[in-house]
Design a protein around this motif. Sequence first.
Motif, PDB file in Angstrom:
ATOM      1  N   GLY A  94       9.918 -15.039  10.245  1.00 40.70           N
ATOM      2  CA  GLY A  94      10.245 -13.680   9.812  1.00 40.70           C
ATOM      3  C   GLY A  94      10.106 -13.436   8.329  1.00 40.70           C
ATOM      4  O   GLY A  94      10.528 -12.404   7.823  1.00 40.70           O
ATOM      5  N   HIS A  95       9.499 -14.368   7.617  1.00 40.17           N
ATOM      6  CA  HIS A  95       9.341 -14.230   6.167  1.00 40.17           C
ATOM      7  C   HIS A  95       7.864 -14.155   5.839  1.00 40.17           C
ATOM      8  O   HIS A  95       7.108 -15.067   6.117  1.00 40.17           O
ATOM      9  N   THR A  96       7.479 -13.066   5.233  1.00 39.75           N
ATOM     10  CA  THR A  96       6.070 -12.885   4.900  1.00 39.75           C
ATOM     11  C   THR A  96       5.724 -13.492   3.551  1.00 39.75           C
ATOM     12  O   THR A  96       4.557 -13.627   3.226  1.00 39.75           O
ATOM     13  N   ALA A  97       6.727 -13.864   2.771  1.00 43.13           N
ATOM     14  CA  ALA A  97       6.473 -14.450   1.456  1.00 43.13           C
ATOM     15  C   ALA A  97       5.842 -15.824   1.634  1.00 43.13           C
ATOM     16  O   ALA A  97       6.274 -16.614   2.460  1.00 43.13           O
ATOM     17  N   GLY A  98       4.806 -16.108   0.866  1.00 41.26           N
ATOM     18  CA  GLY A  98       4.142 -17.398   0.950  1.00 41.26           C
ATOM     19  C   GLY A  98       4.833 -18.470   0.135  1.00 41.26           C
ATOM     20  O   GLY A  98       4.684 -19.643   0.393  1.00 41.26           O
ATOM     21  N   SER A  99       5.632 -18.076  -0.825  1.00 41.50           N
ATOM     22  CA  SER A  99       6.285 -19.017  -1.719  1.00 41.50           C
ATOM     23  C   SER A  99       7.673 -19.379  -1.204  1.00 41.50           C
ATOM     24  O   SER A  99       8.448 -18.523  -0.777  1.00 41.50           O
ATOM     25  N   ILE A 100       7.982 -20.656  -1.273  1.00 42.45           N
ATOM     26  CA  ILE A 100       9.304 -21.136  -0.852  1.00 42.45           C
ATOM     27  C   ILE A 100      10.370 -20.593  -1.790  1.00 42.45           C
ATOM     28  O   ILE A 100      11.463 -20.235  -1.350  1.00 42.45           O
ATOM     29  N   GLU A 101      10.078 -20.503  -3.073  1.00 43.52           N
ATOM     30  CA  GLU A 101      11.055 -19.984  -4.037  1.00 43.52           C
ATOM     31  C   GLU A 101      11.440 -18.546  -3.725  1.00 43.52           C
ATOM     32  O   GLU A 101      12.597 -18.171  -3.852  1.00 43.52           O
ATOM     33  N   GLU A 102      10.453 -17.729  -3.315  1.00 43.18           N
ATOM     34  CA  GLU A 102      10.743 -16.334  -2.986  1.00 43.18           C
ATOM     35  C   GLU A 102      11.687 -16.248  -1.789  1.00 43.18           C
ATOM     36  O   GLU A 102      12.645 -15.461  -1.790  1.00 43.18           O
ATOM     37  N   VAL A 103      11.433 -17.063  -0.770  1.00 40.84           N
ATOM     38  CA  VAL A 103      12.278 -17.046   0.424  1.00 40.84           C
ATOM     39  C   VAL A 103      13.645 -17.642   0.118  1.00 40.84           C
ATOM     40  O   VAL A 103      14.669 -17.117   0.551  1.00 40.84           O
ATOM     41  N   ALA A 104      13.676 -18.730  -0.658  1.00 39.25           N
ATOM     42  CA  ALA A 104      14.944 -19.380  -0.990  1.00 39.25           C
ATOM     43  C   ALA A 104      15.827 -18.468  -1.831  1.00 39.25           C
ATOM     44  O   ALA A 104      17.060 -18.539  -1.752  1.00 39.25           O
ATOM     45  N   GLY A 105      15.210 -17.605  -2.634  1.00 39.68           N
ATOM     46  CA  GLY A 105      15.982 -16.658  -3.423  1.00 39.68           C
ATOM     47  C   GLY A 105      16.690 -15.635  -2.548  1.00 39.68           C
ATOM     48  O   GLY A 105      17.760 -15.137  -2.893  1.00 39.68           O
ATOM     49  N   SER A 106      16.098 -15.327  -1.398  1.00 35.08           N
ATOM     50  CA  SER A 106      16.676 -14.335  -0.500  1.00 35.08           C
ATOM     51  C   SER A 106      17.570 -14.945   0.572  1.00 35.08           C
ATOM     52  O   SER A 106      18.523 -14.318   1.011  1.00 35.08           O
ATOM     53  N   ILE A 159      -4.822 -31.321   4.285  1.00 31.57           N
ATOM     54  CA  ILE A 159      -3.832 -30.592   3.479  1.00 31.57           C
ATOM     55  C   ILE A 159      -3.989 -29.092   3.681  1.00 31.57           C
ATOM     56  O   ILE A 159      -2.995 -28.369   3.819  1.00 31.57           O
ATOM     57  N   SER A 160      -5.223 -28.619   3.726  1.00 29.74           N
ATOM     58  CA  SER A 160      -5.471 -27.190   3.947  1.00 29.74           C
ATOM     59  C   SER A 160      -4.962 -26.750   5.318  1.00 29.74           C
ATOM     60  O   SER A 160      -4.375 -25.673   5.449  1.00 29.74           O
ATOM     61  N   ALA A 161      -5.184 -27.587   6.332  1.00 26.96           N
ATOM     62  CA  ALA A 161      -4.703 -27.266   7.677  1.00 26.96           C
ATOM     63  C   ALA A 161      -3.181 -27.211   7.707  1.00 26.96           C
ATOM     64  O   ALA A 161      -2.590 -26.305   8.329  1.00 26.96           O
ATOM     65  N   LEU A 162      -2.528 -28.144   7.021  1.00 30.25           N
ATOM     66  CA  LEU A 162      -1.062 -28.119   6.959  1.00 30.25           C
ATOM     67  C   LEU A 162      -0.542 -26.905   6.208  1.00 30.25           C
ATOM     68  O   LEU A 162       0.492 -26.332   6.578  1.00 30.25           O
ATOM     69  N   GLU A 163      -1.241 -26.502   5.174  1.00 27.73           N
ATOM     70  CA  GLU A 163      -0.814 -25.317   4.423  1.00 27.73           C
ATOM     71  C   GLU A 163      -0.912 -24.074   5.300  1.00 27.73           C
ATOM     72  O   GLU A 163      -0.040 -23.210   5.264  1.00 27.73           O
ATOM     73  N   THR A 164      -1.961 -24.001   6.097  1.00 28.16           N
ATOM     74  CA  THR A 164      -2.099 -22.881   7.034  1.00 28.16           C
ATOM     75  C   THR A 164      -0.945 -22.888   8.036  1.00 28.16           C
ATOM     76  O   THR A 164      -0.358 -21.837   8.332  1.00 28.16           O
ATOM     77  N   LYS A 165      -0.585 -24.066   8.536  1.00 32.30           N
ATOM     78  CA  LYS A 165       0.547 -24.185   9.466  1.00 32.30           C
ATOM     79  C   LYS A 165       1.857 -23.785   8.794  1.00 32.30           C
ATOM     80  O   LYS A 165       2.713 -23.156   9.401  1.00 32.30           O
ATOM     81  N   ARG A 166       2.003 -24.169   7.528  1.00 31.67           N
ATOM     82  CA  ARG A 166       3.232 -23.824   6.808  1.00 31.67           C
ATOM     83  C   ARG A 166       3.355 -22.313   6.655  1.00 31.67           C
ATOM     84  O   ARG A 166       4.419 -21.737   6.887  1.00 31.67           O
ATOM     85  N   ILE A 167       2.273 -21.656   6.321  1.00 29.09           N
ATOM     86  CA  ILE A 167       2.289 -20.196   6.161  1.00 29.09           C
ATOM     87  C   ILE A 167       2.597 -19.530   7.506  1.00 29.09           C
ATOM     88  O   ILE A 167       3.393 -18.589   7.566  1.00 29.09           O
TER      89      ILE A 167
END
Length: 153
Positions: free
Chosen positions: A66-78, A51-59
């Motif tokens: 092109g999105h530095t935000a780690g949260s999906i909600e932050e990116v989805a808002g933009s 799970i940790s390895a996948l989270e690193t891949k997701r980030i």
Amino acid sequence: MQEIQTILEKQITLHKSLSVIVKEKTGFIIEQDVKALTASLQKEQSHIAAISALETKRIEAMEKSGHTAGSIEEVAGSFAEYSILIPFQKQLIDIIQDIKYTNDLNNQLLTQSLQLIHTELDLLVPSRREDSFNYTRSNHLPLQSNSIFNSKV
């Protein structure tokens, strides 16, 4: 964005599997099956590493897009195209909350089990204190042995 969605799907699958393992641990704790509990803990550790390895891949995938935000909600808002990822995030949050609840239950069961063991040990091995109200030891009474078997060789 497809890469992020694939990673989230894999994370959901791993979290569901982890949830099953954590719930199995509850049964092992109740049954006091130490071998099965140890094996379960090893499976849990390998899931956490994956799970940790996948989270690193997701980030990394988020940063690559092109999105530095780690949260999906932050990116989805933009960016509206990322709003399809929000259900995946909500599903992950629900599974993680379930895992946390089960882990809290397991922690309580282990704490109660340890308290019971300490109580049983206290009953089997008498205290060395002669008198709890007197802070000095009387010289005329011998101190009893803490051994269960009182044998002389």
